[in-house]
Design an enzyme around this catalytic site. Structure first.
Site, PDB file in Angstrom:
ATOM      1  N   HIS A 272     -27.143  13.751 -34.221  1.00  0.00           N
ATOM      2  CA  HIS A 272     -28.485  13.168 -34.160  1.00  0.00           C
ATOM      3  C   HIS A 272     -28.875  12.526 -35.487  1.00  0.00           C
ATOM      4  O   HIS A 272     -28.702  13.125 -36.546  1.00  0.00           O
ATOM      5  CB  HIS A 272     -29.553  14.225 -33.881  1.00  0.00           C
ATOM      6  CG  HIS A 272     -29.071  15.446 -33.187  1.00  0.00           C
ATOM      7  ND1 HIS A 272     -29.261  15.662 -31.844  1.00  0.00           N
ATOM      8  CD2 HIS A 272     -28.374  16.523 -33.639  1.00  0.00           C
ATOM      9  CE1 HIS A 272     -28.718  16.825 -31.510  1.00  0.00           C
ATOM     10  NE2 HIS A 272     -28.174  17.365 -32.575  1.00  0.00           N
TER      11      HIS A 272
ATOM     12  N   GLY B 283      12.002  17.215 -53.923  1.00  0.00           N
ATOM     13  CA  GLY B 283      12.238  15.795 -54.170  1.00  0.00           C
ATOM     14  C   GLY B 283      12.925  15.126 -52.983  1.00  0.00           C
ATOM     15  O   GLY B 283      13.418  15.785 -52.068  1.00  0.00           O
ATOM     16  N   THR B 284      12.968  13.795 -53.042  1.00  0.00           N
ATOM     17  CA  THR B 284      13.419  13.029 -51.882  1.00  0.00           C
ATOM     18  C   THR B 284      14.936  13.102 -51.663  1.00  0.00           C
ATOM     19  O   THR B 284      15.395  13.073 -50.518  1.00  0.00           O
ATOM     20  CB  THR B 284      12.984  11.561 -52.032  1.00  0.00           C
ATOM     21  OG1 THR B 284      13.204  11.157 -53.395  1.00  0.00           O
ATOM     22  CG2 THR B 284      11.519  11.377 -51.718  1.00  0.00           C
TER      23      THR B 284
ATOM     24  N   GLY C 167       8.248   3.278 -58.116  1.00  0.00           N
ATOM     25  CA  GLY C 167       9.546   2.963 -58.673  1.00  0.00           C
ATOM     26  C   GLY C 167       9.641   1.442 -58.740  1.00  0.00           C
ATOM     27  O   GLY C 167       9.402   0.760 -57.742  1.00  0.00           O
TER      28      GLY C 167
ATOM     29  N   GLN D  95      13.309  21.186 -45.001  1.00  0.00           N
ATOM     30  CA  GLN D  95      13.392  21.272 -46.465  1.00  0.00           C
ATOM     31  C   GLN D  95      12.456  22.413 -46.865  1.00  0.00           C
ATOM     32  O   GLN D  95      11.235  22.280 -46.774  1.00  0.00           O
ATOM     33  CB  GLN D  95      12.951  19.957 -47.108  1.00  0.00           C
ATOM     34  CG  GLN D  95      13.162  19.932 -48.604  1.00  0.00           C
ATOM     35  CD  GLN D  95      12.503  18.739 -49.293  1.00  0.00           C
ATOM     36  OE1 GLN D  95      11.568  18.140 -48.773  1.00  0.00           O
ATOM     37  NE2 GLN D  95      12.982  18.410 -50.479  1.00  0.00           N
TER      38      GLN D  95
ATOM     39  N   ALA E 236       8.178  15.974 -45.124  1.00  0.00           N
ATOM     40  CA  ALA E 236       8.083  17.395 -45.481  1.00  0.00           C
ATOM     41  C   ALA E 236       6.925  17.694 -46.427  1.00  0.00           C
ATOM     42  O   ALA E 236       6.537  18.844 -46.596  1.00  0.00           O
ATOM     43  CB  ALA E 236       9.391  17.858 -46.127  1.00  0.00           C
ATOM     44  N   GLY E 237       6.364  16.657 -47.030  1.00  0.00           N
ATOM     45  CA  GLY E 237       5.378  16.869 -48.090  1.00  0.00           C
ATOM     46  C   GLY E 237       4.002  17.248 -47.563  1.00  0.00           C
ATOM     47  O   GLY E 237       3.666  17.004 -46.406  1.00  0.00           O
TER      48      GLY E 237
END
Ligand code: G1P
Length: 402
Positions: free
Chosen positions: A310, A83-84, A136, A78, A8-9
């Site tokens: 060219h 966020g995830t 993370g 979303q 979605a990002g």
């Protein structure tokens, strides 16, 4: 295993390439980045794909339709990129009450390791990197299970990072309503932390993995996937063109007289190379793109319709859709002080880590004849240069680069 792919990002760090397409739709060899994720998932054992879309959603939907390689594809929207965890929550209504896999749709995964991940419930894909602070970072307990994950720590406890691929137990579908994190996002890693509290979560190490966030990583993604090409000549190749190494010339592509191509290289349908052109390194000449007379293209991605007609040199660069190079336009791709080339990313000058790196041009940018483009510069979507202009610095407006 039912699989959710996060796509979605927008990918602001990829600007200007994501001005008109979402990051997961950026081309990696003959298909969008997210199609590599989907195909790896299917090979690893995905039985249904739910793709979470948001920014420029239609591009993703129309690429996939309702199935891929016989596996049903559904979409979840979303509306806002919060966020995830929020992204997976958007997909929750299409999930059965069973374990589920979540994959970041902007990474490349090696299939054997991904297959191992699919066979392990619950689990998180991991990878060892030199710069864990950007990710993370996984904490392991004495039994070797994951005890938690620390997002973007200043002092990382290890080099083992969360590769953005998870196998959650069915119950985790109830845990998607997380609190906002310090960086203001609803994070899936908080769902992972809860899973670690309640289950033994294994880390499955990837042999190879690539997070594709910045333009030079798009070059790297193409280098990886081009190295897996099976050579194939389906297009029209002149008898005196010299092709070596793995080269694919798709049906409907033309390679004219006097051309030398040193693979890995992919010449997509409708593209024309030559006469008298030199293509080398890991290069993709996109659909309908043109590499004309006395042009050298090295280790670059020319998106669909990009034209270098060219007397030009293009090295280690990405040219957006329908870019046009005026005759004699040259790209610098090396600093004489031997340092890695730097590029602006969201208003900050960042090292690409590459000694050889050229330029990134937004869709439909046009250069005047004899333009010189300095290593690491970007031209905006629809940008232009004057004849004989020397572009020394980035041309993307900083305020809009967020
Ligand atoms: C996300 C995860 C992070 C992980 C990374 C992998 O970060 O939160 O733990 O290491 O994906 O790419 P984000 O890309 O949202 O910053």
């Amino acid at each position: 295993m039912q699989t959710v792919i996060l796509a979605a990002g927008r990918g602001t760090r990829m600007r200007p390439l994501t001005d008109r397409r979402p990051k997961p739709m950026l081309p990696v060899t003959d298909r969008p980045l997210v199609a590599h994720t989907a195909d790896a998932a299917i090979e690893a054992g995905a039985t249904k794909l739910t793709i979470v879309v948001g920014y420029e959603a239609e591009a993703v939907r129309s690429f996939f339709g309702d199935e891929r390689a016989g596996v049903p594809v559904e979409f979840a929207v979303q509306e806002k990129q919060r966020g995830t965890a929020d992204a997976v929550r958007a997909a929750a209504s299409s999930l059965d009450d069973e374990p589920f896999v979540v994959l970041n749709g902007d990474a490349l995964y090696d299939v054997p390791s991904l297959s191992t991940l699919y066979d392990t419930v619950p689990a998180v894909g991991s990878f060892t990197v030199d710069n864990p602070s950007a990710y993370g970072v996984l904490d392991t307990d004495t039994d070797g299970f994951i005890s938690g994950v620390v997002e973007k720590p200043e002092h990382p406890p290890s080099n083992l990072i969360n590769a953005g691929s998870y196998v959650f137990p069915a119950e985790a579908q109830q845990w998607l309503n997380v609190e906002e994190s310090d960086r203001g996002e609803l994070e899936l890693t908080d769902v992972l932390a809860r899973t670690c509290d309640e289950y033994d979560v294994q880390a499955v190490a990837f042999d190879r993995w690539l997070d594709v966030g910045r333009p030079w990583e798009l070059l790297e993604a193409n280098e990886w996937k081009l190295s897996e090409l099976d050579p194939r000549i389906d297009g029209d190749v002149s008898d005196d063109a010299e092709l070596s190494g793995p080269v694919v010339v798709e049906d409907g592509a033309t390679v004219r007289s006097g051309v030398v191509i040193e693979g890995p290289a992919l010449v997509r349908r409708g593209a024309t190379v030559g006469p008298n052109a030199y293509v080398r390194g890991a290069t993709v000449v996109g659909e309908g793109a043109k590499v004309g007379h006395a042009v050298e293209v090295k280790n670059s991605v020319l998106m669909e319709g990009a034209t270098v007609g060219h007397l030009s040199y293009v090295g280690d660069s990405i040219l957006g859709r329908d870019v046009n190079f005026g005759a004699g336009t040259k790209v610098a791709n090396l600093r004489h002080d031997g340092e890695s080339v730097r590029q602006m990313v969201k208003g900050e000058l960042v090292s690409t880590g590459r000694r050889k790196y050229g330029v990134v041009l937004g869709d439909e940018a046009k250069t005047g004849i004899n333009t010189s483009l300095n290593a690491g510069v970007r031209l905006p979507t629809d940008g232009m240069t004057k004849p004989a202009e020397s572009v020394l610095y980035d041309r993307i407006n900083e305020r809009s680069d967020e």
